[in-house]
Design an enzyme around this catalytic site. Structure first.
Site, PDB file in Angstrom:
ATOM      1  N   GLN A  89       0.811  -1.116  -0.041  1.00  0.00           N
ATOM      2  CA  GLN A  89      -0.054  -0.140  -0.088  1.00  0.00           C
ATOM      3  C   GLN A  89       1.004   1.243   0.072  1.00  0.00           C
ATOM      4  O   GLN A  89       0.582   2.139   0.860  1.00  0.00           O
ATOM      5  CB  GLN A  89      -1.149   0.113   1.251  1.00  0.00           C
ATOM      6  CG  GLN A  89      -2.058  -1.145   0.977  1.00  0.00           C
ATOM      7  CD  GLN A  89      -3.290  -0.405  -0.172  1.00  0.00           C
ATOM      8  OE1 GLN A  89      -3.280   0.583  -0.340  1.00  0.00           O
ATOM      9  NE2 GLN A  89      -3.887  -1.420  -0.529  1.00  0.00           N
ATOM     10  N   SER A  90       1.774   1.227  -0.864  1.00  0.00           N
ATOM     11  CA  SER A  90       2.577   2.479  -0.795  1.00  0.00           C
ATOM     12  C   SER A  90       2.345   3.638  -1.581  1.00  0.00           C
ATOM     13  O   SER A  90       1.610   3.504  -2.743  1.00  0.00           O
ATOM     14  CB  SER A  90       4.024   2.038  -1.491  1.00  0.00           C
ATOM     15  OG  SER A  90       4.848   3.044  -1.985  1.00  0.00           O
ATOM     16  N   ASN A  91       2.358   4.601  -0.924  1.00  0.00           N
ATOM     17  CA  ASN A  91       2.085   6.096  -1.563  1.00  0.00           C
ATOM     18  C   ASN A  91       2.983   6.377  -2.706  1.00  0.00           C
ATOM     19  O   ASN A  91       2.640   7.067  -3.691  1.00  0.00           O
ATOM     20  CB  ASN A  91       2.008   7.109  -0.677  1.00  0.00           C
ATOM     21  CG  ASN A  91       0.538   6.848   0.524  1.00  0.00           C
ATOM     22  OD1 ASN A  91      -0.271   6.540  -0.032  1.00  0.00           O
ATOM     23  ND2 ASN A  91       0.977   6.700   1.575  1.00  0.00           N
ATOM     24  N   VAL A  93       4.708   4.474  -4.650  1.00  0.00           N
ATOM     25  CA  VAL A  93       4.756   3.752  -5.775  1.00  0.00           C
ATOM     26  C   VAL A  93       3.492   4.265  -6.747  1.00  0.00           C
ATOM     27  O   VAL A  93       3.547   4.393  -7.820  1.00  0.00           O
ATOM     28  CB  VAL A  93       4.494   2.448  -5.324  1.00  0.00           C
ATOM     29  CG1 VAL A  93       3.824   1.492  -6.413  1.00  0.00           C
ATOM     30  CG2 VAL A  93       5.697   1.512  -4.749  1.00  0.00           C
TER      31      VAL A  93
END
Ligand SMILES: Cc1ncc(COP(=O)(O)O)c(C=O)c1O
Length: 354
Positions: A89-91, A93
């Site tokens: 759940q990376s911002n 990325v």
């Protein structure tokens, strides 16, 4: 008005390749309702928030400012494809996928297993959904702690793309690479100081998230480089304070080398707290749930379960412990991250630890 050095006087700062996309300056707003809720007797400091969740593209957040410099370097080097690695759940990325799309670059993202969460929301909604909508190619990486290993795997992917004729650019995760992203926050520091001057603000302490440490490093470095001694507290979102402090210090040194300028940062300047980190990265606790609920219900401000909820919880914890006087002002840097709310669903509202 304070006279501050020009960008061109700060080493190589003005010459670093950049793609301008962020909507800046971001607003600074009062959080009087939150102050009233936390300190009904009026015995707490004034609260402000800098809205870096509203940096414009890709649902905003701090990563827009950082990626302006990674993608600027990629374009400068003639790349047609970018590769990036981070948590599911990376911002970082998601923002990279969207900014790359806007630049006409292909984007490969590698999603690491940092959080023991297997539910379908976490796996497919929030940032993962947005990565796919932005047209990124998704890859999985089974480890969540092995930064060097994740970088090596990105290089393997880059080699394969190169063999197919692509011109890949790798955005590395591990801290032993030039901290290009931090430059975005050097400029944000300058922006903040201009706002302080123009709006006549008196800010005594800034609370921000400290994860990769790009935001923390850039902001602290920039404040000192532009002549401010504003106190900066990094709230740990990824690792404990005894590991994060050295990471920030090392990053500060790398940033000075990259920009060829020494802003004269002292040992005491680097301040980190992990008061709101438990039980670990991307995992909720009751203080974070309270911060999410208070910000939403008192200010109509959404903070996220992984980063900004932890930062706000850390700030609330410090203020409740009497860290600041009533005639002082605390600034919370809202760095975005709200898409993760949809990946955590109503677990952000429950009281049991996830
Ligand atoms: C919303 C949000 N806030 C804060 C952080 C922490 O910033 P940094 O990685 O620059 O330390 C991140 C990192 O991913 C983030 O996504």
């Amino acid at each position: 008005m304070t006279i501050r050095p020009a960008l061109a006087e700060i080493g190589r700062l003005a010459t670093m390749p950049r793609v301008k996309m962020a909507h800046v300056p971001t607003a600074i707003e009062a959080m009087d309702n939150l102050r009233g809720a936390l300190f009904p007797d009026g015995d707490g400091p004034r609260l402000l928030v800098k809205r870096d969740d509203n940096t414009g593209i890709a649902m905003g957040g701090n990563k827009v400012r950082q990626l302006e410099f990674y993608l600027g370097d990629a374009v400068d080097k003639g790349a047609d494809t970018v590769l990036i690695t981070s948590a599911v759940q990376s911002n970082f990325v998601r923002t990279c996928a969207a900014m790359a799309a806007r630049l006409g670059l292909a984007c490969h993202v590698q999603l690491e297993e940092r959080v023991p969460k297997n539910d379908p929301l976490y796996r497919t909604n929030g940032n993962v959904l947005l990565d796919r909508i932005a047209g990124a190619t998704l890859h999985a990486y089974p480890d969540g702690e092995d930064e060097a290993g994740a970088d090596r795997q990105l290089e393997v992917l880059a080699d394969a793309l190169r063999a197919e004729g692509a011109k890949p650019y790798v955005i590395h995760l591990s801290a032993d690479h030039p901290p290009l992203g931090a430059i975005g926050y050097v400029l944000a520091a300058r922006e903040l100081l201009e706002q302080i001057d123009e709006q006549g603000l008196a800010i005594d302490r800034l609370f921000l998230g400290s994860g990769s440490a790009a935001t923390h490093t850039g902001m602290l470095w920039g404040l000192r480089a532009f002549g401010s001694d504003l106190r900066v507290t990094g709230v740990c979102v990824r690792r404990a304070a005894d590991l994060q402090g050295p990471r920030v210090r090392a990053n500060l040194g790398r940033l000075s080398a990259l920009l060829d300028h020494d802003p004269g940062i002292t040992e005491d300047d680097v301040e980190v707290t992990d008061v709101s980190l438990a039980p670990g990265y991307g995992r909720l606790n009751d203080g974070v749930r309270e911060a999410i609920a208070l910000a939403g219900s008192k200010e109509g401000l959404f903070v996220d379960p992984v980063y900004t909820g932890k930062v706000l919880a850390g700030m609330i914890s410090a203020l409740r412990a009497g860290a600041m006087a009533t005639d002082e002002t605390a600034l919370f840097l809202h760095t975005g991250g709200q898409p993760a709310l949809f990946a955590y669903g109503d677990s952000v509202l429950e009281s049991a630890d996830a």
